[in-house]
Design an enzyme around this catalytic site. Structure first.
Site, PDB file in Angstrom:
ATOM      1  N   LYS A 195       0.030  24.006 -19.746  1.00 16.82           N
ATOM      2  CA  LYS A 195      -1.638  23.569 -20.087  1.00 16.82           C
ATOM      3  C   LYS A 195      -2.024  22.244 -19.693  1.00 16.82           C
ATOM      4  CE  LYS A 195      -0.991  26.547 -24.253  1.00 16.82           C
ATOM      5  NZ  LYS A 195      -1.209  26.475 -25.782  1.00 16.82           N
ATOM      6  N   TYR A 214      -6.621  35.041 -23.832  1.00 13.49           N
ATOM      7  CA  TYR A 214      -6.569  34.892 -25.305  1.00 13.49           C
ATOM      8  C   TYR A 214      -7.348  35.969 -25.990  1.00 13.49           C
ATOM      9  CZ  TYR A 214      -4.095  30.587 -24.711  1.00 13.49           C
ATOM     10  OH  TYR A 214      -3.041  29.437 -24.615  1.00 13.49           O
ATOM     11  N   PHE A 256     -10.065  28.955 -34.153  1.00  9.19           N
ATOM     12  CA  PHE A 256      -9.784  28.159 -33.223  1.00  9.19           C
ATOM     13  C   PHE A 256      -9.874  28.356 -31.827  1.00  9.19           C
ATOM     14  CE2 PHE A 256      -5.728  30.409 -34.275  1.00  9.19           C
ATOM     15  CZ  PHE A 256      -5.343  30.800 -33.143  1.00  9.19           C
ATOM     16  N   ARG A 300      10.305  31.419 -24.965  1.00 10.45           N
ATOM     17  CA  ARG A 300       9.735  31.037 -26.355  1.00 10.45           C
ATOM     18  C   ARG A 300      10.700  30.118 -27.106  1.00 10.45           C
ATOM     19  NH1 ARG A 300       4.479  32.467 -27.658  1.00 10.45           N
ATOM     20  NH2 ARG A 300       5.007  32.396 -29.611  1.00 10.45           N
ATOM     21  N   THR A 314       4.818  26.817 -32.484  1.00 10.01           N
ATOM     22  CA  THR A 314       3.159  26.462 -31.849  1.00 10.01           C
ATOM     23  C   THR A 314       3.086  25.134 -32.700  1.00 10.01           C
ATOM     24  OG1 THR A 314       2.907  28.891 -32.174  1.00 10.01           O
ATOM     25  CG2 THR A 314       1.140  27.534 -32.206  1.00 10.01           C
ATOM     26  N   ARG A 368       7.910  21.535 -26.834  1.00 11.82           N
ATOM     27  CA  ARG A 368       6.828  21.225 -27.714  1.00 11.82           C
ATOM     28  C   ARG A 368       7.648  20.238 -28.708  1.00 11.82           C
ATOM     29  NH1 ARG A 368       4.396  27.134 -28.841  1.00 11.82           N
ATOM     30  NH2 ARG A 368       2.677  27.154 -27.464  1.00 11.82           N
ATOM     31  N   ASN A 385      -0.456  21.560 -27.228  1.00  7.23           N
ATOM     32  CA  ASN A 385       1.099  22.010 -27.132  1.00  7.23           C
ATOM     33  C   ASN A 385       1.799  22.521 -25.837  1.00  7.23           C
ATOM     34  OD1 ASN A 385       0.036  24.567 -27.182  1.00  7.23           O
ATOM     35  ND2 ASN A 385       0.620  25.268 -29.119  1.00  7.23           N
ATOM     36  N   HIS A 388       2.226  27.446 -22.733  1.00  8.38           N
ATOM     37  CA  HIS A 388       1.966  29.123 -23.346  1.00  8.38           C
ATOM     38  C   HIS A 388       3.117  29.844 -22.635  1.00  8.38           C
ATOM     39  CE1 HIS A 388       0.185  32.779 -24.008  1.00  8.38           C
ATOM     40  NE2 HIS A 388       0.520  33.420 -22.915  1.00  8.38           N
ATOM     41  N   GLU A 444      -1.058  39.292 -19.491  1.00 10.32           N
ATOM     42  CA  GLU A 444      -1.369  38.005 -19.043  1.00 10.32           C
ATOM     43  C   GLU A 444      -1.163  37.569 -17.623  1.00 10.32           C
ATOM     44  OE1 GLU A 444      -0.140  36.575 -23.332  1.00 10.32           O
ATOM     45  OE2 GLU A 444       1.281  35.934 -21.714  1.00 10.32           O
TER      46      GLU A 444
HETATM   47  P1  DAT Z   1       1.689  30.315 -29.273  1.00  5.88           P
HETATM   48  O1  DAT Z   1       1.079  29.492 -28.161  1.00  5.88           O
HETATM   49  O2  DAT Z   1       2.913  29.583 -29.579  1.00  5.88           O
HETATM   50  O3  DAT Z   1       2.144  31.717 -28.814  1.00  5.88           O
HETATM   51  P2  DAT Z   1      -0.528  31.509 -30.828  1.00  5.88           P
HETATM   52  O4  DAT Z   1      -0.552  32.749 -29.963  1.00  5.88           O
HETATM   53  O5  DAT Z   1      -0.359  31.691 -32.349  1.00  5.88           O
HETATM   54  O6  DAT Z   1       0.560  30.355 -30.626  1.00  5.88           O
HETATM   55  O7  DAT Z   1      -1.820  30.728 -30.702  1.00  5.88           O
HETATM   56  C1  DAT Z   1      -2.503  30.319 -29.271  1.00  5.88           C
HETATM   57  C2  DAT Z   1      -2.714  29.154 -29.176  1.00  5.88           C
HETATM   58  O8  DAT Z   1      -3.844  28.830 -29.970  1.00  5.88           O
HETATM   59  C3  DAT Z   1      -1.653  27.859 -29.613  1.00  5.88           C
HETATM   60  O9  DAT Z   1      -0.705  27.648 -28.466  1.00  5.88           O
HETATM   61  C4  DAT Z   1      -2.512  26.720 -30.040  1.00  5.88           C
HETATM   62  C5  DAT Z   1      -3.791  27.550 -30.502  1.00  5.88           C
HETATM   63  N1  DAT Z   1      -3.674  27.463 -31.904  1.00  5.88           N
HETATM   64  C6  DAT Z   1      -2.936  28.360 -32.835  1.00  5.88           C
HETATM   65  N2  DAT Z   1      -2.937  28.140 -34.077  1.00  5.88           N
HETATM   66  C7  DAT Z   1      -3.852  27.110 -34.009  1.00  5.88           C
HETATM   67  C8  DAT Z   1      -4.551  26.394 -35.021  1.00  5.88           C
HETATM   68  N3  DAT Z   1      -4.300  26.844 -36.509  1.00  5.88           N
HETATM   69  N4  DAT Z   1      -5.320  25.516 -34.969  1.00  5.88           N
HETATM   70  C9  DAT Z   1      -5.720  25.071 -33.506  1.00  5.88           C
HETATM   71  N5  DAT Z   1      -5.255  25.800 -32.490  1.00  5.88           N
HETATM   72  C10 DAT Z   1      -4.454  26.829 -32.806  1.00  5.88           C
HETATM   73 MG    MG Z   2       0.751  33.482 -28.426  1.00  7.96          MG
END
Ligand code: DAT
Ligand code: MG
Length: 154
Positions: free
Chosen positions: A13, A53, A61, A89, A95, A106, A116, A119, A130
């Site tokens: 990222k 996404y 978010f 992962r 996350t 992370r 973070n 992805h 993706e």
């Molecule tokens: P991951 O990237 O671990 O798969 P995710 O798919 O739940 O996590 O979410 C995608 C991204 O969205 C994550 O990398 C960061 C952002 N995100 C997730 N939860 C969030 C939150 N509570 N506040 C802000 N950003 C968030």
């Molecule tokens: Mg995810």
């Protein structure tokens, strides 16, 4: 079931690119024994971010996540190896910075849930989706990694 040739999609990222972590992150992937099947720098467009996404559309978010991913270049990769999806992962870590363990990407370098660093696909269906957002089929290379006979027993 264990799949030696499983593929996953990773995106380094904007925060990781800006902080100079491209090499560090790729080194962890290579040192684990995983194979890089595709790799390129990409300025993510809002359309690509929305496709990547789409499962998060409607979440509080979502808008800031899309604008963050588009804010500066990323590095897109297809990574191949034994149970690559779950393994990557684990290498990434959780996350949230409250949950990510030291030793993970992370856990070692991130203090913020949005910033973070990386992805990674969370299942085979996510990978299929993706991967198509960022790569044409002929950009993903099939080749033999000589070192693999020293990485996998059989
Ligand atoms: P991951 O990237 O671990 O798969 P995710 O798919 O739940 O996590 O979410 C995608 C991204 O969205 C994550 O990398 C960061 C952002 N995100 C997730 N939860 C969030 C939150 N509570 N506040 C802000 N950003 C968030
Ligand atoms: Mg995810």
């Amino acid at each position: 079931m264990t799949q030696i040739n499983e593929r996953t999609f990773l995106l380094i990222k904007p925060d990781a690119v800006q902080r100079g972590f491209i090499g560090k992150i790729i080194t962890r992937i290579e040192e684990k024994g995983l194979k890089i099947a595709a790799l390129k720098m990409v300025q993510v467009s809002p359309e690509q971010a929305a496709r990547q996404y789409e499962c998060h559309k409607g979440r509080p978010f979502y808008d800031s996540l899309v604008s963050f991913i588009c804010s500066s270049p990323c590095v897109a990769m297809v990574i191949e190896g034994r149970n690559a999806i779950a393994l990557c992962r684990r290498l990434m870590g959780a996350t949230s910075p409250d949950d990510s363990q030291p030793g993970t990407i992370r856990g070692d370098f991130s203090l913020d849930v949005k910033h973070n660093l990386i992805h990674g696909s969370d299942c085979a269906e996510s990978f299929a989706h993706e991967c198509q957002v960022y790569f044409a089929d002929d950009e993903i290379l099939n080749y033999h990694l000589d070192l693999e006979r020293w990485i996998y027993y059989s």
